[in-house]
Enzyme design. Structure first.
Site, PDB file in Angstrom:
ATOM      1  CE  LYS A  13      -2.716   1.074   3.770  1.00  0.00           C
ATOM      2  NZ  LYS A  13      -2.544   2.495   4.141  1.00  0.00           N
ATOM      3  NE  ARG A  18       6.482   6.504   0.452  1.00  0.00           N
ATOM      4  CZ  ARG A  18       5.656   6.349   1.496  1.00  0.00           C
ATOM      5  NH1 ARG A  18       4.522   5.695   1.343  1.00  0.00           N
ATOM      6  NH2 ARG A  18       5.959   6.868   2.670  1.00  0.00           N
ATOM      7  NE  ARG A 113      -4.473   9.214  11.037  1.00  0.00           N
ATOM      8  CZ  ARG A 113      -3.895   8.313  10.262  1.00  0.00           C
ATOM      9  NH1 ARG A 113      -4.579   7.759   9.274  1.00  0.00           N
ATOM     10  NH2 ARG A 113      -2.650   7.955  10.465  1.00  0.00           N
ATOM     11  CG  ASP A 304       1.001   0.543   9.555  1.00  0.00           C
ATOM     12  OD1 ASP A 304       0.660   1.416  10.370  1.00  0.00           O
ATOM     13  OD2 ASP A 304       1.344   0.806   8.385  1.00  0.00           O
ATOM     14  NE  ARG A 335      -4.561   0.879  13.708  1.00  0.00           N
ATOM     15  CZ  ARG A 335      -3.957   1.054  12.552  1.00  0.00           C
ATOM     16  NH1 ARG A 335      -2.649   1.168  12.518  1.00  0.00           N
ATOM     17  NH2 ARG A 335      -4.655   1.096  11.444  1.00  0.00           N
TER      18      ARG A 335
HETATM   19  C1  S3P Z   1       2.949   5.110   6.090  1.00  0.00           C
HETATM   20  C2  S3P Z   1       3.607   5.472   7.230  1.00  0.00           C
HETATM   21  C3  S3P Z   1       3.142   5.140   8.579  1.00  0.00           C
HETATM   22  C4  S3P Z   1       2.126   3.999   8.564  1.00  0.00           C
HETATM   23  C5  S3P Z   1       1.082   4.196   7.502  1.00  0.00           C
HETATM   24  C6  S3P Z   1       1.722   4.289   6.118  1.00  0.00           C
HETATM   25  C7  S3P Z   1       3.495   5.532   4.783  1.00  0.00           C
HETATM   26  O1  S3P Z   1       2.510   6.276   9.141  1.00  0.00           O
HETATM   27  O2  S3P Z   1       1.516   3.879   9.810  1.00  0.00           O
HETATM   28  O3  S3P Z   1       0.161   3.118   7.507  1.00  0.00           O
HETATM   29  O4  S3P Z   1       3.030   5.033   3.740  1.00  0.00           O
HETATM   30  O5  S3P Z   1       4.401   6.373   4.778  1.00  0.00           O
HETATM   31  P1  S3P Z   1       3.387   7.452   9.848  1.00  0.00           P
HETATM   32  O6  S3P Z   1       4.334   7.919   8.859  1.00  0.00           O
HETATM   33  O7  S3P Z   1       2.404   8.495  10.238  1.00  0.00           O
HETATM   34  O8  S3P Z   1       3.996   6.787  11.030  1.00  0.00           O
END
Ligand code: S3P
Length: 425
Positions: A13, A18, A113, A304, A335
């Site tokens: 994901k 990206r 958030r 995660d 969470r």
């Molecule tokens: C992600 C970074 C993480 C992760 C999120 C996906 C990313 O979050 O928890 O599910 O794709 O860069 P944070 O960067 O806020 O820690």
């Protein structure tokens, strides 16, 4: 009644977001194989298209056409980021230095958030950004940006990525230092797409540049999705599960190191290494799990996976402690609280004192009338595995409903198919 078999998880994901979002500011075209089909990535793709981006299916793959940062800014249109934190935060970095006025909004969970952590460094670069008490909707008026040297106080890959992506359109170099190593997909992709990025320990410096897409890109499998079944195999006697073609960078594979420490048998066969290391992973049950301590510096590499590792910890002998997991309070739900309440409802002894999460095992599951995921996809999948593990331990668990279970499609639409194939109960 073990978990047994092989599966190929959906495309990662984080990488999928990206690949789509970086196409907004890159030239060339790219045929992407294995892009994640989850709701979050559909959100990024819908925004790419709403800015005029062309992305058309070609067989099972998707051909995207880079936009080189040249889109007609939407007049007063809101860009709907739905539930996706990665979409909104990376877009903030991308849009801050491009002409136009943008309003980025999200669903009720995203609207809770924090966005100031991203807005603040971007403002230091010259961006004009407003949040509503630190949260979405976020309004951006594109400005000329200047590079900064920024020390992050939160270990967040989304924040780091937003600053680096803004740096691609800024005057001069942009340097960012993180407190602990987080996933580095953005850095790797900037390099892979011809950008100039130097990484020294926890500090990275990017120079302004229009990136060039590679003609073909194969998205590696999502370790965070695979973690549910791999951890299940570690927990349930007699299990052995193989996940194929996983993304295995250090910043994403912390959960495998923890499962190994807890006494599961973990074996890796590396397959590729550019731009990301990939491989097949087999986890087998190898006796009762042992408790472990997960240090603050390890947390970003498994952020995660804390819900499913917390479930594994309920089956481990002794006290497992996750240090400094306060970031979990600002995920799709709180969470930390959800883990405490929902694993607690299953009979687990879970405590969160300060920013730590502590779980005392082993636990014999008890079955409540229902469980509540709070519409958090990772909680919903953790609770689904918990009910199977409880079934394996002798409980008749299949009848317990999990509220908000449909949220699983946010990250892993084929979860139930893989669960049906791997669970031999
Ligand atoms: C992600 C970074 C993480 C992760 C999120 C996906 C990313 O979050 O928890 O599910 O794709 O860069 P944070 O960067 O806020 O820690």
């Amino acid at each position: 009644m073990p978990f047994e078999g092989q599966f190929t998880p959906p495309g990662d994901k984080s990488m999928s977001h990206r690949l789509i979002l970086m196409s907004l500011i890159s030239k060339g075209e790219m045929l992407i194989d294995g892009l994640s089909d989850c709701e979050d990535v559909k959100t990024s793709l819908a925004i790419f298209r709403s800015l005029g981006g062309k992305a058309e299916p070609e067989g099972e793959a998707l051909r995207v056409h880079g936009m080189e940062g040249k889109w007609a800014p939407p007049a007063g249109i809101e860009l709907a980021c739905d539930n996706s934190g990665t979409t909104i935060r990376l877009l903030m970095g991308i849009l801050a230095g491009r002409p136009g006025r943008y309003v980025l909004d999200g669903d009720v969970q995203l609207r809770r958030r924090p966005m100031e952590r991203v807005a603040e460094p971007l403002r230091l670069m010259g961006a004009e950004i407003e949040t509503v008490q630190g949260k979405p909707p976020v309004t951006i008026v594109g400005k000329d940006l200047t590079g900064i040297d920024y020390r992050m106080s939160t270990a967040s890959a989304q924040l780091k990525s937003a600053i680096l992506l803004a740096g691609l359109a800024a005057r001069g170099n942009t340097t960012v230092t993180e407190p602990h190593a987080t996933r580095d997909h953005t850095e790797r992709l900037i390099d892979y797409f011809g950008g100039k990025i130097d990484v020294e320990g926890l500090t990275m410096t990017v120079a302004p540049k229009t990136l060039s897409l590679s003609s073909r890109f194969s998205t590696p499998g999502d370790p965070s999705s695979s973690a549910f079944f791999l951890a299940a195999a570690a927990m349930v006697p007699g299990s052995r599960v193989t996940a194929r073609n996983l993304l295995l960078s250090r910043g994403r594979s912390g959960f495998l190191r923890v499962l190994d420490r807890m006494g599961a048998k973990v074996s890796l066969t590396m397959v590729g290494d550019k731009p990301e290391p990939t491989g097949d992973v087999t986890v087998s049950y190898d006796g009762p799990l042992k408790a472990t301590e997960i240090l603050a510096a390890e947390i970003p590499s498994l952020i995660d996976e804390v819900p499913i590792l917390a479930l594994a910890a309920t089956q481990a002998q002794g006290l497992t402690v996750f240090r400094q997991v306060d970031e979990l309070r600002v995920k799709e739900t709180d969470r930390l609280m959800a883990i405490r309440h929902q694993l607690g409802a299953l009979g687990a002894r879970v405590n969160s004192s300060g920013d730590d999460l502590a779980i005392e095992g082993p636990t014999s599951f008890i079955l409540p009338d229902s469980l509540d995921s709070g519409s958090d996809h990772r909680l919903a999948m953790t609770l689904s595995i918990a009910l199977k593990a409880a079934g394996a331990a002798g409980a008749t668990a299949t009848q317990v409903p999990i509220l908000g279970r449909e949220s699983i499609a946010i990250s892993y639409p084929s979860f139930d198919d893989h669960l049906a194939a791997l669970w031999k109960g």
